[in-house]
Design an enzyme around this catalytic site. Structure first.
Site, PDB file in Angstrom:
ATOM      1  N   ARG A  57       0.882  -1.187   0.000  1.00  0.00           N
ATOM      2  CA  ARG A  57       0.000   0.000   0.000  1.00  0.00           C
ATOM      3  C   ARG A  57       0.907   1.220   0.000  1.00  0.00           C
ATOM      4  O   ARG A  57       1.747   1.380   0.892  1.00  0.00           O
ATOM      5  CB  ARG A  57      -0.893   0.008   1.233  1.00  0.00           C
ATOM      6  CG  ARG A  57      -1.576   1.349   1.429  1.00  0.00           C
ATOM      7  CD  ARG A  57      -2.697   1.327   2.429  1.00  0.00           C
ATOM      8  NE  ARG A  57      -3.856   0.632   1.887  1.00  0.00           N
ATOM      9  CZ  ARG A  57      -5.071   0.698   2.420  1.00  0.00           C
ATOM     10  NH1 ARG A  57      -5.285   1.426   3.494  1.00  0.00           N
ATOM     11  NH2 ARG A  57      -6.071   0.044   1.878  1.00  0.00           N
ATOM     12  N   HIS A  77      -7.469   0.990  -6.451  1.00  0.00           N
ATOM     13  CA  HIS A  77      -7.681   0.115  -5.283  1.00  0.00           C
ATOM     14  C   HIS A  77      -8.331  -1.181  -5.789  1.00  0.00           C
ATOM     15  O   HIS A  77      -9.495  -1.468  -5.508  1.00  0.00           O
ATOM     16  CB  HIS A  77      -8.565   0.826  -4.248  1.00  0.00           C
ATOM     17  CG  HIS A  77      -8.497   0.232  -2.871  1.00  0.00           C
ATOM     18  ND1 HIS A  77      -7.710  -0.860  -2.563  1.00  0.00           N
ATOM     19  CD2 HIS A  77      -9.124   0.577  -1.708  1.00  0.00           C
ATOM     20  CE1 HIS A  77      -7.861  -1.137  -1.269  1.00  0.00           C
ATOM     21  NE2 HIS A  77      -8.716  -0.296  -0.738  1.00  0.00           N
ATOM     22  N   GLN A  79     -10.100  -3.863  -3.498  1.00  0.00           N
ATOM     23  CA  GLN A  79     -11.390  -3.431  -2.974  1.00  0.00           C
ATOM     24  C   GLN A  79     -12.493  -3.624  -4.006  1.00  0.00           C
ATOM     25  O   GLN A  79     -13.543  -4.199  -3.699  1.00  0.00           O
ATOM     26  CB  GLN A  79     -11.311  -1.952  -2.558  1.00  0.00           C
ATOM     27  CG  GLN A  79     -12.608  -1.435  -1.970  1.00  0.00           C
ATOM     28  CD  GLN A  79     -12.914  -2.021  -0.604  1.00  0.00           C
ATOM     29  OE1 GLN A  79     -12.111  -1.910   0.313  1.00  0.00           O
ATOM     30  NE2 GLN A  79     -14.071  -2.645  -0.445  1.00  0.00           N
ATOM     31  N   ASP A 124     -17.227   7.072  -1.393  1.00  0.00           N
ATOM     32  CA  ASP A 124     -15.968   6.980  -0.637  1.00  0.00           C
ATOM     33  C   ASP A 124     -15.706   8.368  -0.058  1.00  0.00           C
ATOM     34  O   ASP A 124     -16.366   9.350  -0.442  1.00  0.00           O
ATOM     35  CB  ASP A 124     -14.840   6.543  -1.599  1.00  0.00           C
ATOM     36  CG  ASP A 124     -13.499   6.306  -0.918  1.00  0.00           C
ATOM     37  OD1 ASP A 124     -13.467   6.168   0.323  1.00  0.00           O
ATOM     38  OD2 ASP A 124     -12.469   6.265  -1.627  1.00  0.00           O
ATOM     39  N   CYS A 136     -16.239   1.541   0.797  1.00  0.00           N
ATOM     40  CA  CYS A 136     -15.060   0.727   1.117  1.00  0.00           C
ATOM     41  C   CYS A 136     -14.627   0.887   2.569  1.00  0.00           C
ATOM     42  O   CYS A 136     -13.921   0.034   3.089  1.00  0.00           O
ATOM     43  CB  CYS A 136     -13.919   1.060   0.157  1.00  0.00           C
ATOM     44  SG  CYS A 136     -13.321   2.748   0.287  1.00  0.00           S
ATOM     45  N   ARG A 161     -13.434  -8.652   1.588  1.00  0.00           N
ATOM     46  CA  ARG A 161     -12.044  -8.388   1.213  1.00  0.00           C
ATOM     47  C   ARG A 161     -11.207  -9.641   1.449  1.00  0.00           C
ATOM     48  O   ARG A 161     -10.400 -10.041   0.601  1.00  0.00           O
ATOM     49  CB  ARG A 161     -11.473  -7.226   2.053  1.00  0.00           C
ATOM     50  CG  ARG A 161     -11.999  -5.850   1.699  1.00  0.00           C
ATOM     51  CD  ARG A 161     -11.498  -5.364   0.350  1.00  0.00           C
ATOM     52  NE  ARG A 161     -10.037  -5.319   0.292  1.00  0.00           N
ATOM     53  CZ  ARG A 161      -9.285  -4.335   0.767  1.00  0.00           C
ATOM     54  NH1 ARG A 161      -9.844  -3.265   1.307  1.00  0.00           N
ATOM     55  NH2 ARG A 161      -7.970  -4.362   0.655  1.00  0.00           N
TER      56      ARG A 161
HETATM   57  N1  NVA Z   1      -9.931   6.753  -1.247  1.00  0.00           N
HETATM   58  C1  NVA Z   1      -9.541   6.304   0.074  1.00  0.00           C
HETATM   59  C2  NVA Z   1      -9.773   4.830   0.208  1.00  0.00           C
HETATM   60  C3  NVA Z   1      -9.424   4.269   1.551  1.00  0.00           C
HETATM   61  C4  NVA Z   1      -9.625   2.786   1.647  1.00  0.00           C
HETATM   62  C5  NVA Z   1      -8.084   6.637   0.307  1.00  0.00           C
HETATM   63  O1  NVA Z   1      -7.277   6.464  -0.609  1.00  0.00           O
HETATM   64  O2  NVA Z   1      -7.756   7.101   1.394  1.00  0.00           O
HETATM   65  N1   CP Z   2     -11.137  -0.193   2.502  1.00  0.00           N
HETATM   66  C1   CP Z   2      -9.860  -0.225   2.898  1.00  0.00           C
HETATM   67  O1   CP Z   2      -8.944  -0.445   2.101  1.00  0.00           O
HETATM   68  O2   CP Z   2      -9.693  -0.047   4.231  1.00  0.00           O
HETATM   69  P1   CP Z   2      -8.323   0.173   5.008  1.00  0.00           P
HETATM   70  O3   CP Z   2      -7.803   1.534   4.621  1.00  0.00           O
HETATM   71  O4   CP Z   2      -8.706   0.096   6.466  1.00  0.00           O
HETATM   72  O5   CP Z   2      -7.369  -0.909   4.609  1.00  0.00           O
END
Ligand code: NVA
Ligand code: CP
Length: 309
Positions: A105, A132, A135, A228, A268, A296
């Site tokens: 990540r 993502h 997800q 989101d 998500c 997930r």
């Molecule tokens: N769009 C959000 C998704 C988190 C799972 C982010 O990138 O922070």
């Molecule tokens: N939806 C998601 O990816 O959650 P986290 O940021 O908690 O991993």
């Protein structure tokens, strides 16, 4: 020797392989519920690297690897040499000597692509600023559980044209889905990505990607309504300006009244109740968010089995 397979965006698994993968996720989910262990990762280790915060991705991968009989090694940037500037190319080569896959990540998509280039083991994108895929792969599995299919449905995305929106657009291209996104001006998704999805839909002969600015118009007749956060990780300083720009983009009862009465709502998570989604919708009967979060793990297990097992 066959080439290693990475999962950096949804298209890295061919469209015709996804139904089998979702079927397998369902089998793994049912087996787990029965207490049956399926361990294709026995004797294998998976590195999970987090350069951004995570709850679901971390726990679903860590428990998922354990369930499959493997061992997960979790590394945060802070506390490893990554935050001290060790090149990702070097991290890739070193971890490939210990582990059978790497989940990352991070910020830019280029960084996960570089990791994949230098790693000799499969690399999985656990979220970047641009995509993502884990997800949205899980979200489509949730749609199958709730609606019995992904085809012939109307999909709405309401809010930011962010990483999640991008993976939905990619899904719309891969599977020929009808997707309408409602985004405020200045926050629409990447035009090249939309063009690429439309070109894929043209080749398939089905699917649409439409961008509007009215959330009710996007939700009209929709079977799946997704949203989101307005400020993603790394955009914390823009949060106040974004709250102003996104006013009126809350998925609330009024927006849901425009959708099909049988519509499900996906988020998500983490969610900000009262911003992108109202508490009554997120916690209400149309919300599939908790099932979506659990899924997930099941979908990622199927993916790990395919890439590593
Ligand atoms: N769009 C959000 C998704 C988190 C799972 C982010 O990138 O922070
Ligand atoms: N939806 C998601 O990816 O959650 P986290 O940021 O908690 O991993």
């Amino acid at each position: 020797m066959t080439a290693k397979r990475d999962f950096l965006t949804l298209a890295d698994v061919p469209a015709d392989a996804w139904p089998g993968l979702w079927r397998r996720a369902g089998e793994l989910k049912a087996a787990r519920a029965r207490g049956e262990r399926i361990t294709p990762l026995a004797g294998k280790s998976v590195a999970l690297i987090f350069e951004k915060a995570s709850t679901r991705t971390r726990v679903s991968f860590e428990v998922g690897v354990f369930d499959l009989g493997g061992h997960a090694v979790v590394l945060s940037a802070q506390g490893s040499q990554i935050a001290r500037g060790e090149p990702i190319e070097d991290t890739a080569r070193v971890l490939s000597g210990y582990c059978h896959a790497i989940v990352l990540r991070t910020f830019g998509q280029a960084r996960v692509a570089t990791l994949a280039k230098w790693a000799t083991v499969p690399v999985i994108n656990g979220l970047t600023d641009e995509h993502h895929p884990c997800q949205v792969a899980s979200d489509l599995f949730t749609v199958i559980e709730r609606h019995g299919r992904i085809d012939g449905l109307r999909y709405a995305w309401i809010g930011d044209g962010n990483n999640m929106a991008a993976s939905w657009i990619e899904a719309a291209g891969l599977f020929g889905l009808d997707l309408t996104l409602a985004c405020p001006q200045g926050f629409t998704p990447d035009a090249a990505l939309v063009a690429e999805a439309r070109a894929r839909q043209g080749a398939l002969g089905r699917g649409t990607v439409t961008i509007v600015d009215d959330p009710r118009a996007a939700a009209a007749g929709a079977d799946v309504v997704s949203t989101d956060v307005w400020a993603s990780m790394g955009q914390e300083e823009e949060a106040e300006a974004r709250r102003r720009a996104f006013a009126g983009y809350c998925v609330d009862a009024e927006v849901m009244a425009a959708a099909d009465p049988g519509a499900i709502v996906l988020h998500c998570l983490p969610a900000h109740r009262g911003e992108e989604i109202s508490g009554d919708v997120l916690d209400g009967p149309q919300s599939a968010a908790w099932q979506q979060a659990e899924n997930r793990m099941h979908v990622q297990k199927a993916l790990l089995e395919r890439l590593v097992g």
